[in-house]
Design a protein around this motif. Structure first.
Motif, PDB file in Angstrom:
ATOM      1  N   ASP A 175      10.860  16.912 -10.688  1.00 46.71           N
ATOM      2  CA  ASP A 175      11.761  16.444  -9.637  1.00 46.71           C
ATOM      3  C   ASP A 175      10.993  15.697  -8.549  1.00 46.71           C
ATOM      4  O   ASP A 175      11.485  14.713  -7.995  1.00 46.71           O
ATOM      5  N   VAL A 176       9.785  16.146  -8.258  1.00 44.28           N
ATOM      6  CA  VAL A 176       8.940  15.458  -7.279  1.00 44.28           C
ATOM      7  C   VAL A 176       8.581  14.066  -7.804  1.00 44.28           C
ATOM      8  O   VAL A 176       8.653  13.076  -7.073  1.00 44.28           O
ATOM      9  N   VAL A 177       8.233  13.979  -9.080  1.00 38.95           N
ATOM     10  CA  VAL A 177       7.912  12.686  -9.698  1.00 38.95           C
ATOM     11  C   VAL A 177       9.119  11.752  -9.610  1.00 38.95           C
ATOM     12  O   VAL A 177       8.987  10.584  -9.220  1.00 38.95           O
ATOM     13  N   LEU A 178      10.291  12.249  -9.943  1.00 40.32           N
ATOM     14  CA  LEU A 178      11.511  11.445  -9.869  1.00 40.32           C
ATOM     15  C   LEU A 178      11.743  10.944  -8.446  1.00 40.32           C
ATOM     16  O   LEU A 178      12.046   9.765  -8.225  1.00 40.32           O
ATOM     17  N   TYR A 179      11.610  11.813  -7.468  1.00 40.36           N
ATOM     18  CA  TYR A 179      11.821  11.462  -6.058  1.00 40.36           C
ATOM     19  C   TYR A 179      10.815  10.403  -5.605  1.00 40.36           C
ATOM     20  O   TYR A 179      11.186   9.409  -4.967  1.00 40.36           O
ATOM     21  N   LEU A 180       9.532  10.605  -5.942  1.00 30.99           N
ATOM     22  CA  LEU A 180       8.501   9.635  -5.557  1.00 30.99           C
ATOM     23  C   LEU A 180       8.774   8.267  -6.163  1.00 30.99           C
ATOM     24  O   LEU A 180       8.638   7.237  -5.492  1.00 30.99           O
ATOM     25  N   ARG A 181       9.158   8.244  -7.424  1.00 24.49           N
ATOM     26  CA  ARG A 181       9.462   6.965  -8.087  1.00 24.49           C
ATOM     27  C   ARG A 181      10.699   6.308  -7.485  1.00 24.49           C
ATOM     28  O   ARG A 181      10.728   5.085  -7.283  1.00 24.49           O
ATOM     29  N   LEU A 241      12.996   2.106  -4.151  1.00 23.89           N
ATOM     30  CA  LEU A 241      13.821   1.730  -3.000  1.00 23.89           C
ATOM     31  C   LEU A 241      13.042   0.829  -2.049  1.00 23.89           C
ATOM     32  O   LEU A 241      13.533  -0.232  -1.630  1.00 23.89           O
ATOM     33  N   LEU A 242      11.815   1.214  -1.720  1.00 24.74           N
ATOM     34  CA  LEU A 242      10.996   0.396  -0.822  1.00 24.74           C
ATOM     35  C   LEU A 242      10.681  -0.965  -1.441  1.00 24.74           C
ATOM     36  O   LEU A 242      10.703  -1.987  -0.744  1.00 24.74           O
ATOM     37  N   GLU A 243      10.396  -0.973  -2.736  1.00 23.28           N
ATOM     38  CA  GLU A 243      10.101  -2.233  -3.421  1.00 23.28           C
ATOM     39  C   GLU A 243      11.310  -3.161  -3.408  1.00 23.28           C
ATOM     40  O   GLU A 243      11.180  -4.359  -3.130  1.00 23.28           O
ATOM     41  N   THR A 244      12.484  -2.620  -3.673  1.00 24.88           N
ATOM     42  CA  THR A 244      13.719  -3.422  -3.651  1.00 24.88           C
ATOM     43  C   THR A 244      13.946  -4.009  -2.267  1.00 24.88           C
ATOM     44  O   THR A 244      14.266  -5.195  -2.124  1.00 24.88           O
ATOM     45  N   GLU A 245      13.753  -3.181  -1.236  1.00 19.06           N
ATOM     46  CA  GLU A 245      13.939  -3.654   0.135  1.00 19.06           C
ATOM     47  C   GLU A 245      12.882  -4.693   0.516  1.00 19.06           C
ATOM     48  O   GLU A 245      13.185  -5.670   1.199  1.00 19.06           O
ATOM     49  N   LEU A 246      11.653  -4.488   0.061  1.00 18.44           N
ATOM     50  CA  LEU A 246      10.584  -5.445   0.340  1.00 18.44           C
ATOM     51  C   LEU A 246      10.902  -6.796  -0.295  1.00 18.44           C
ATOM     52  O   LEU A 246      10.828  -7.842   0.353  1.00 18.44           O
ATOM     53  N   LEU A 247      11.287  -6.757  -1.557  1.00 20.73           N
ATOM     54  CA  LEU A 247      11.589  -8.005  -2.267  1.00 20.73           C
ATOM     55  C   LEU A 247      12.818  -8.705  -1.692  1.00 20.73           C
ATOM     56  O   LEU A 247      12.868  -9.937  -1.647  1.00 20.73           O
ATOM     57  N   ALA A 248      13.798  -7.926  -1.236  1.00 20.70           N
ATOM     58  CA  ALA A 248      15.007  -8.522  -0.656  1.00 20.70           C
ATOM     59  C   ALA A 248      14.685  -9.270   0.632  1.00 20.70           C
ATOM     60  O   ALA A 248      15.397 -10.208   1.003  1.00 20.70           O
ATOM     61  N   GLY A 249      13.610  -8.875   1.300  1.00 21.94           N
ATOM     62  CA  GLY A 249      13.236  -9.513   2.555  1.00 21.94           C
ATOM     63  C   GLY A 249      12.363 -10.748   2.396  1.00 21.94           C
ATOM     64  O   GLY A 249      12.013 -11.394   3.376  1.00 21.94           O
ATOM     65  N   ILE A 250      12.013 -11.062   1.170  1.00 26.08           N
ATOM     66  CA  ILE A 250      11.165 -12.230   0.926  1.00 26.08           C
ATOM     67  C   ILE A 250      12.048 -13.427   0.622  1.00 26.08           C
ATOM     68  O   ILE A 250      12.864 -13.399  -0.297  1.00 26.08           O
ATOM     69  N   GLU A 251      11.885 -14.440   1.423  1.00 24.39           N
ATOM     70  CA  GLU A 251      12.671 -15.649   1.203  1.00 24.39           C
ATOM     71  C   GLU A 251      11.730 -16.743   0.705  1.00 24.39           C
ATOM     72  O   GLU A 251      10.734 -17.077   1.362  1.00 24.39           O
ATOM     73  N   LEU A 252      12.042 -17.232  -0.456  1.00 21.59           N
ATOM     74  CA  LEU A 252      11.227 -18.295  -1.029  1.00 21.59           C
ATOM     75  C   LEU A 252      11.772 -19.645  -0.577  1.00 21.59           C
ATOM     76  O   LEU A 252      12.978 -19.813  -0.410  1.00 21.59           O
ATOM     77  N   PRO A 261       0.805  -1.228   0.000  1.00 27.49           N
ATOM     78  CA  PRO A 261       0.000   0.000   0.000  1.00 27.49           C
ATOM     79  C   PRO A 261       0.841   1.283   0.000  1.00 27.49           C
ATOM     80  O   PRO A 261       0.483   2.257  -0.671  1.00 27.49           O
ATOM     81  N   VAL A 262       1.947   1.303   0.711  1.00 33.51           N
ATOM     82  CA  VAL A 262       2.820   2.477   0.726  1.00 33.51           C
ATOM     83  C   VAL A 262       3.438   2.680  -0.652  1.00 33.51           C
ATOM     84  O   VAL A 262       3.434   3.790  -1.208  1.00 33.51           O
ATOM     85  N   ILE A 263       3.964   1.612  -1.219  1.00 32.18           N
ATOM     86  CA  ILE A 263       4.591   1.692  -2.545  1.00 32.18           C
ATOM     87  C   ILE A 263       3.564   2.137  -3.582  1.00 32.18           C
ATOM     88  O   ILE A 263       3.848   3.002  -4.418  1.00 32.18           O
ATOM     89  N   GLN A 264       2.363   1.592  -3.507  1.00 35.13           N
ATOM     90  CA  GLN A 264       1.315   1.978  -4.458  1.00 35.13           C
ATOM     91  C   GLN A 264       0.920   3.437  -4.293  1.00 35.13           C
ATOM     92  O   GLN A 264       0.688   4.143  -5.279  1.00 35.13           O
ATOM     93  N   ALA A 265       0.859   3.924  -3.069  1.00 38.11           N
ATOM     94  CA  ALA A 265       0.521   5.333  -2.839  1.00 38.11           C
ATOM     95  C   ALA A 265       1.569   6.252  -3.474  1.00 38.11           C
ATOM     96  O   ALA A 265       1.225   7.268  -4.089  1.00 38.11           O
ATOM     97  N   LEU A 266       2.838   5.889  -3.352  1.00 42.58           N
ATOM     98  CA  LEU A 266       3.900   6.680  -3.959  1.00 42.58           C
ATOM     99  C   LEU A 266       3.799   6.662  -5.476  1.00 42.58           C
ATOM    100  O   LEU A 266       3.894   7.700  -6.138  1.00 42.58           O
TER     101      LEU A 266
END
Length: 156
Positions: A123-129, A134-145, A7-12
Motif C-alpha cells: 500500500d505504501v508503494v501504491l501511494y508513493l507511485r 500526480l506530481l508528474e501530471t501537474e508538472l507536465l500540465a504546467g509546461i507550455e511548449l 528531484p521530488v518525483i524521483q525521490a518518490l
C-alpha cells in the motif's frame, strides 16, 4: 503539496522501487517506516542512523514533525530539513506516514483506496507511485511548449 519538481518525483519513485525490491520495512521503526524510507532516499542515511536521530526526541514521525524546529540542533530536525529543502512539506510527510493525503488518495481507484493500510508495504508503494504520478501530471500540465509554425520556402 510537495513541489512539482523532478528531484521530488524521483525521490518518490526511488523510494517506491526500493520498497518493491523488499528493502526492510517496519512501520513502527523510525528508519524503516513510510517516512523513514523516504528519509533514507533523500538523505542517504541508513535506517539505523535515522532511527537513532529520531530517538533523541520523543514521538513518532507525526510528533517529530509537529515539534520540528530548524534551529534546535537536533539531528532529526536536520533530517527533516533535508526533506523540506528538497521540496516536501511537513504536511506531506505527516500524510505519508498514514497514507492520508486526500488528493493522492483520490487518484487511486475507489475499491483500492478504501482498502489502503498505512502499515502495509504494498500500500505504501501504491501511494508513493500515485503521488509521483500526480506530481508528474501537474508538472507536465504546467509546461507550455512554443507553437511551431510551418515555414514556407521562398523561391530564390
Amino acid at each position: 503539496m510537495a513541489q512539482r519538481t523532478l528531484p521530488v518525483i524521483q525521490a518518490l519513485r526511488t523510494t517506491a522501487q526500493r520498497l518493491l525490491a523488499q528493502a526492510p520495512y517496519q512501520w513502527g521503526h523510525m528508519g524503516s517506516c513510510n517516512c523513514g524510507h523516504l528519509a533514507q532516499t533523500v538523505t542517504r542515511l541508513t535506517k539505523a542512523e535515522i532511527h537513532s536521530r529520531a530517538m533523541q526526541r520523543y514521538g513518532d514521525w507525526e510528533r517529530q514533525l509537529i515539534d520540528y524546529c530548524p534551529t534546535s540542533g537536533l539531528p532529526i530536525d536536520a533530517t527533516i530539513d533535508e526533506m523540506l529543502a528538497l521540496g516536501f512539506t511537513r504536511a506531506d510527510l505527516t500524510h505519508l506516514e498514514r497514507l492520508s493525503d486526500p488528493a493522492i488518495r483520490a487518484t487511486i481507484p475507489f475499491e483500492r483506496r478504501n482498502a489502503l493500510r498505512h502499515n502495509q508495504r504494498d500500500d505504501v508503494v501504491l501511494y508513493l507511485r500515485a503521488w509521483a504520478d500526480l506530481l508528474e501530471t501537474e508538472l507536465l500540465a504546467g509546461i507550455e511548449l512554443p507553437r511551431l509554425t510551418a515555414s514556407v520556402a521562398v523561391p530564390a
